[in-house]
Design a protein around this motif. Structure first.
Motif, mmCIF file in Angstrom:
data_model
loop_
_atom_site.group_PDB
_atom_site.id
_atom_site.type_symbol
_atom_site.label_atom_id
_atom_site.label_comp_id
_atom_site.label_asym_id
_atom_site.label_seq_id
_atom_site.Cartn_x
_atom_site.Cartn_y
_atom_site.Cartn_z
ATOM 1 N N LEU A 183 -28.138 43.184 -44.783
ATOM 2 C CA LEU A 183 -28.157 44.548 -44.263
ATOM 3 C C LEU A 183 -27.060 45.406 -44.870
ATOM 4 C CD1 LEU A 183 -29.397 46.522 -42.247
ATOM 5 C CD2 LEU A 183 -27.828 45.614 -40.500
ATOM 6 N N SER A 184 -25.872 44.821 -45.052
ATOM 7 C CA SER A 184 -24.746 45.622 -45.545
ATOM 8 C C SER A 184 -24.966 46.116 -46.957
ATOM 9 C CB SER A 184 -23.454 44.807 -45.461
ATOM 10 O OG SER A 184 -23.555 43.654 -46.282
ATOM 11 N N VAL A 185 -25.540 45.258 -47.842
ATOM 12 C CA VAL A 185 -25.764 45.690 -49.208
ATOM 13 C C VAL A 185 -26.824 46.782 -49.271
ATOM 14 C CG1 VAL A 185 -27.552 44.026 -49.887
ATOM 15 C CG2 VAL A 185 -25.964 44.892 -51.592
ATOM 16 N N ASN A 186 -27.838 46.673 -48.401
ATOM 17 C CA ASN A 186 -28.857 47.728 -48.359
ATOM 18 C C ASN A 186 -28.249 49.052 -47.908
ATOM 19 O OD1 ASN A 186 -31.005 46.186 -49.262
ATOM 20 N ND2 ASN A 186 -31.484 45.413 -47.210
ATOM 21 N N VAL A 229 -33.163 56.851 -56.605
ATOM 22 C CA VAL A 229 -34.048 56.720 -55.438
ATOM 23 C C VAL A 229 -35.151 55.705 -55.730
ATOM 24 C CG1 VAL A 229 -35.694 57.934 -53.974
ATOM 25 C CG2 VAL A 229 -33.553 59.041 -54.593
ATOM 26 N N ALA A 230 -35.763 55.833 -56.912
ATOM 27 C CA ALA A 230 -36.838 54.913 -57.276
ATOM 28 C C ALA A 230 -36.340 53.475 -57.312
ATOM 29 C CB ALA A 230 -37.434 55.310 -58.625
ATOM 30 N N GLY A 231 -35.123 53.270 -57.827
ATOM 31 C CA GLY A 231 -34.574 51.924 -57.908
ATOM 32 C C GLY A 231 -34.359 51.308 -56.541
ATOM 33 N N LEU A 277 -25.501 47.483 -60.523
ATOM 34 C CA LEU A 277 -24.653 46.294 -60.425
ATOM 35 C C LEU A 277 -24.801 45.612 -59.076
ATOM 36 C CD1 LEU A 277 -21.408 47.555 -62.186
ATOM 37 C CD2 LEU A 277 -23.035 45.872 -63.038
ATOM 38 N N LEU A 278 -25.030 46.383 -58.010
ATOM 39 C CA LEU A 278 -25.248 45.775 -56.698
ATOM 40 C C LEU A 278 -26.533 44.953 -56.692
ATOM 41 C CD1 LEU A 278 -24.172 48.532 -54.160
ATOM 42 C CD2 LEU A 278 -23.307 46.202 -54.272
ATOM 43 N N THR A 279 -27.568 45.513 -57.327
ATOM 44 C CA THR A 279 -28.826 44.776 -57.421
ATOM 45 C C THR A 279 -28.617 43.469 -58.175
ATOM 46 O OG1 THR A 279 -30.056 46.850 -57.421
ATOM 47 C CG2 THR A 279 -31.210 44.896 -58.212
ATOM 48 N N ARG A 280 -27.877 43.537 -59.260
ATOM 49 C CA ARG A 280 -27.602 42.344 -60.059
ATOM 50 C C ARG A 280 -26.705 41.366 -59.287
ATOM 51 N NH1 ARG A 280 -23.704 41.584 -64.478
ATOM 52 N NH2 ARG A 280 -24.458 39.934 -65.859
ATOM 53 N N ALA A 281 -25.797 41.918 -58.470
ATOM 54 C CA ALA A 281 -24.866 41.062 -57.744
ATOM 55 C C ALA A 281 -25.573 40.149 -56.757
ATOM 56 C CB ALA A 281 -23.834 41.916 -57.009
#
Length: 885
Positions: free
Chosen positions: A489-492, A777-779, A375-379
């Protein structure tokens, strides 16, 4: 010549851009148009110009201030239900547009929720549900305590005294296990499990009958029986006309009073730890046994209203103290206590089930972390969407509801799939271990489990939905993430933190699984003291009516063994009253004949077995000294016995016991052989003092009437011999029922089923957790590579070698893995003591397991990073720069 965009498009741009910076922005857009036109043509340049203009226009709407109040007011006026339905529809459409994302998230959630609901079903059925009896909290089990060792059963006179002298119990019932031969509706004899109970037993536990009635006190002078529902259906087809008529039990007519209901599960076999339910119940009159030293009965009682178990125990202790002085020969050092019936049934499984439930809860947390990462990736890709929604009048609360609704839809779909996984899992568990665990009939997806599943689904939706919602609603997010190429940076950091948590949780599960697997491998390799290969066991039950005299029963067994050994498939056949791994513990006091008889309660107890001549050869036990029994060791020959090594070490530590004699059941017997120790109970038990006497010399003892367990050794597959064995036994007497056809390998597996159950279940949890962690991890690494694609292209264009690019990506992978390992190993070391009582021969902090797990996790992380790293190494700088040009 400098290329310029069409005038109409530039006129529109001048009107939608902020006045203060319009000239500056238009100049930048013109530069982009000219550069793209030279490289890709006017059409591509126009499309790029309009896309950049749209992004800037949306940003201007967001940053220009709050939307108009009328727009917000109109949004508030929409009914809450209508808003929710709209949000659900929007969520479904968005998931349909991204099927890969939705499928991966739902599959991950279904695994986590399905596993936790499955284990909660087991925990709920065995540990949490009250017993299915009337006022179950009042039911207690009576126990005998002797020198701080509990063997639970009592004598019938003691139970009568407790019933008459107590001040805290409403009533007391007795129960004893037995077996009999029943002739069913098909006319064929079958051996059945019998519960010998007092006339008040069914009334005391509070159960109803499916047909007929239960026992009453007036039935004690008659031969009557109550059938179990399963026997009534299987042997008599549920025929109601059977009630009030007679059936043949042990060759005698017995009147059928009734049949139990299909939900009744006799609690006493569960208390005894033996899962076989009685096939029928017969009366055990209160005055039928006056031997106070024979403690073969179990006591079940119902406490008075408002009386606690502790008060009942104190009352029993008072009666026991009086009996110690009144009956010193039989009751010295004997105390009595009470335990809640539910507690006594559930206690053996409590620690195992809660440990497995905690393990599967960790698995669910890993699943939640994985979905949160998705969901973070999608966000990151939805920042502009949320900015537009905010510009059109949706406040933060409205957007938050939308995001949480999407999480709820995702969790609801995953929960529905998880319920299907749980249904399959529960069915499989009950099928595999249902006969070996108490209260298996109570395990299922009932209303309590469904409520738990609903709560788990809602909880997980909030848990994994908060991170992306928080991310999208922070004011600074839009400004930082609206541009292309960076998630911030924060999302990473947040994504990396979730992966670190996944690794740590997976490490805890892997350590637990590793410890249990090592323990199980040691248990599985234990030497049980006999050759387990090529041996078939079974138990025939000669009808008492056919063999009323002890000598006739001895003659039948001799005929049967002779007939079996004549078969070419069978190498040898023998029998014993109890065989190794049977867990039966019939014991008597033994002592050397040249030593004084020990005082009551101070002698050494030995497991006592009656055995035939070829038993030791058939089972595969090795003699250390002396000889085995022969056919000549019958009732006319001198009394002899064989002892095991544990007996020899105890009574003759520095002597040769051959030729010496011991007293056993009041009879002096000469020792003719010493056989190796065998595991009489579970494989993890130590050697127990065991003595063997010839079956033919037991005609005057209770051992003679016990049905012998037969052991058949063959050179072929033993499980293929069952039909041959039946035909051979029936050639001697066609009316002999047989049951429990098992190989010794099957007996061994039954004795280690609990170790096997918890090991493979924990191993499955750890394997799934490792798989989910690998995906996580892969994602993260894949997304990091895609996010840094332009940076990597520029670095390569400036001369950076591929290995430096790869090393920077691997550095991030190793840093996440290392941090997760440190945290996971620390927690695993701290909580490993929880499973210490489940381990055999392994320390809860075994160095090898704690060393192997980091190695395996490093391999998993390396495999997870392989494809993203390969993708990064193959990035072409020229292509990347052209795409971003």
């Amino acid at each position: 010549m400098k290329h310029r965009p069409p005038r109409l498009i530039r006129w529109v741009a001048a009107r939608v851009l902020p006045v203060r910076r319009s000239s500056e922005i238009l100049s930048d857009l013109d530069e982009v148009f000219d550069r793209v036109t030279r490289r890709a043509g006017v059409f591509r340049a126009t499309f790029r110009y309009m896309r950049e203009l749209g992004s800037l226009a949306r940003w201007h709407l967001v940053s220009s201030g709050r939307p108009h109040k009328s727009s917000q007011l109109q949004m508030r006026k929409r009914p809450m239900l209508e808003q929710f339905v709209s949000d659900v529809r929007f969520a479904l459409r968005s998931f349909i547009r991204r099927p890969a994302f939705a499928a991966l998230a739902i599959a991950t959630l279904s695994i986590g929720l399905g596993g936790v609901v499955t284990m909660f079903s087991v925990v709920n059925g065995i540990l949490l549900k009250p017993l299915d009896f009337e006022r179950p909290e009042e039911l207690v089990v009576l126990k005998t305590l002797r020198s701080h060792t509990s063997f639970e059963s009592l004598s019938q006179p003691d139970l009568i005294d407790i019933r008459e002298q107590n001040e805290t119990l409403r009533d007391v019932a007795l129960w004893r296990q037995s077996s009999a031969v029943l002739v069913g509706g098909d006319g064929r004899p079958r051996e059945v499990n019998v519960g010998l109970v007092s006339s008040n037993y069914f009334e005391l536990v509070g159960t109803t009958s499916a047909a007929g009635r239960a026992f009453t006190e007036s039935d004690e002078i008659h031969r009557v029986v109550v059938l179990s529902n399963s026997l009534w259906q299987s042997a008599f087809g549920g025929d109601n006309s059977l009630i009030g008529n007679s059936v043949s039990i042990d060759g005698h007519p017995v009147t059928v009073l009734g049949a139990s209901n299909d939900r009744f599960e006799d609690p006493v076999p569960q208390v005894m730890g033996r899962g076989a339910q009685p096939d029928l119940w017969m009366l055990q009159p209160w005055t039928s046994n006056n031997n106070r030293s024979w403690r073969g009965f179990w006591g079940v009682a119902r406490a008075r209203s408002g009386v606690s178990v502790a008060e009942v125990s104190a009352d029993l202790h008072r009666i026991a103290l009086a009996h110690q002085s009144d009956f010193p020969e039989t009751n010295t050092d004997h105390d009595w206590t009470a335990v809640s019936l539910h507690e006594r049934i559930a206690a053996p499984m409590r620690s195992v089930l809660w440990t497995l439930f905690a393990a599967v809860s960790l698995l669910m947390l890993i699943a939640c972390a994985n979905v949160a990462n998705l969901l973070l990736t999608r966000a990151v890709g939805r920042v502009q969407e949320m900015s537009v929604r905010n510009a059109l009048g949706a406040g933060r609360g409205r957007i938050l509801r939308q995001l949480l609704t999407e999480s709820l839809v995702l969790a609801g779909t995953g929960g529905a799939m998880g319920l299907f996984v749980a249904y399959v899992g529960v069915s499989a568990l009950v099928q595999v271990v249902g006969e070996r665990i108490p209260r298996a009939a109570e395990i299922g997806l009932d209303s309590g489990v469904l409520l738990f599943a609903l709560a788990a689904a809602v909880g997980t939706s909030v848990l994994f939905g908060l991170a992306p919602a928080w991310r999208l609603l922070k004011p600074a997010v839009a400004a930082r993430d609206s541009g292309k190429g960076s998630a911030g940076l924060s999302v990473n950091r947040l994504r990396s933190s979730l992966v670190v948590a996944e690794i740590a949780l997976a490490v805890i599960l892997m350590v637990g699984a590793g410890l249990l697997l090592k323990s199980f491998s040691l248990v599985n390799s234990i030497d049980v003291g006999f050759d387990r290969s090529s041996v078939l066991t079974f138990r025939p039950t000669p009808p008492a009516a056919d063999y009323p005299a002890p000598e006739s029963l001895t003659h039948f067994y001799r005929q049967m063994f002779a007939a079996l050994e004549e078969r070419p498939e069978i190498q040898s056949a023998g029998g014993a009253s109890d065989i190794p791994l049977s867990a039966n513990s019939n014991s008597v006091t033994v002592y050397r004949s040249d030593r004084p008889q020990p005082a009551s309660g101070e002698g050494v107890s030995a497991l006592t077995r009656a055995a035939t001549a070829n038993f030791f050869r058939s089972i595969g036990s090795e003699f250390q000294l002396g000889r085995s029994f022969v056919e000549a060791d019958d009732s006319t020959a001198p009394n002899v016995m064989i002892i095991n090594e544990a007996t020899a070490r105890t009574f003759y530590p520095d002597e040769n016991p051959i030729g010496k004699s011991m007293f056993l059941m009041g009879v002096e017997r000469q020792i003719i052989g010493v056989v190796g120790d065998t595991k009489q109970g579970g494989p993890t038990e130590g050697p127990r003092i065991t003595v063997f006497i010839p079956y033919a010399q037991t005609v005057q003892s209770w051992l003679h009437r016990r049905a012998l367990s037969v052991v058949v050794r063959t050179a072929s597959q033993p499980d293929a011999l069952a039909n041959i064995v039946r035909e051979t036994v029936w050639s001697v007497n066609s009316g002999v029922p047989m049951r429990d056809f098992k190989t010794t390998e099957m007996l061994f597996e039954e004795r280690i089923w609990e170790e096997s159950f918890r090991t493979w279940l924990m191993g499955a949890f750890a394997a799934i957790a490792t798989l989910l962690t690998t995906v996580g991890v892969a994602g993260v690494i894949s997304y990091s590579v895609s996010e840094r694609r332009r940076e990597i292209g520029i670095r390569k264009a400036l001369g950076a070698p591929s290995r430096r690019v790869v090393s920077s990506i691997m550095k991030r992978t190793l840093s996440m893995t290392g941090l997760g390992l440190v945290i996971g190993l620390g927690f695993a070391f701290a909580v490993s003591g929880v499973i210490e009582n489940m381990l055999f021969g392994v320390s809860a902090r075994d160095v090898r397991v704690f060393a192997v797990v980091p190695f395996l996790v490093a391999i998993v992380a390396g495999c997870a990073a392989f494809f993203p790293v390969r993708t990064a190494s193959l990035i072409d700088p020229a292509t990347t720069l052209r795409e971003d040009g």
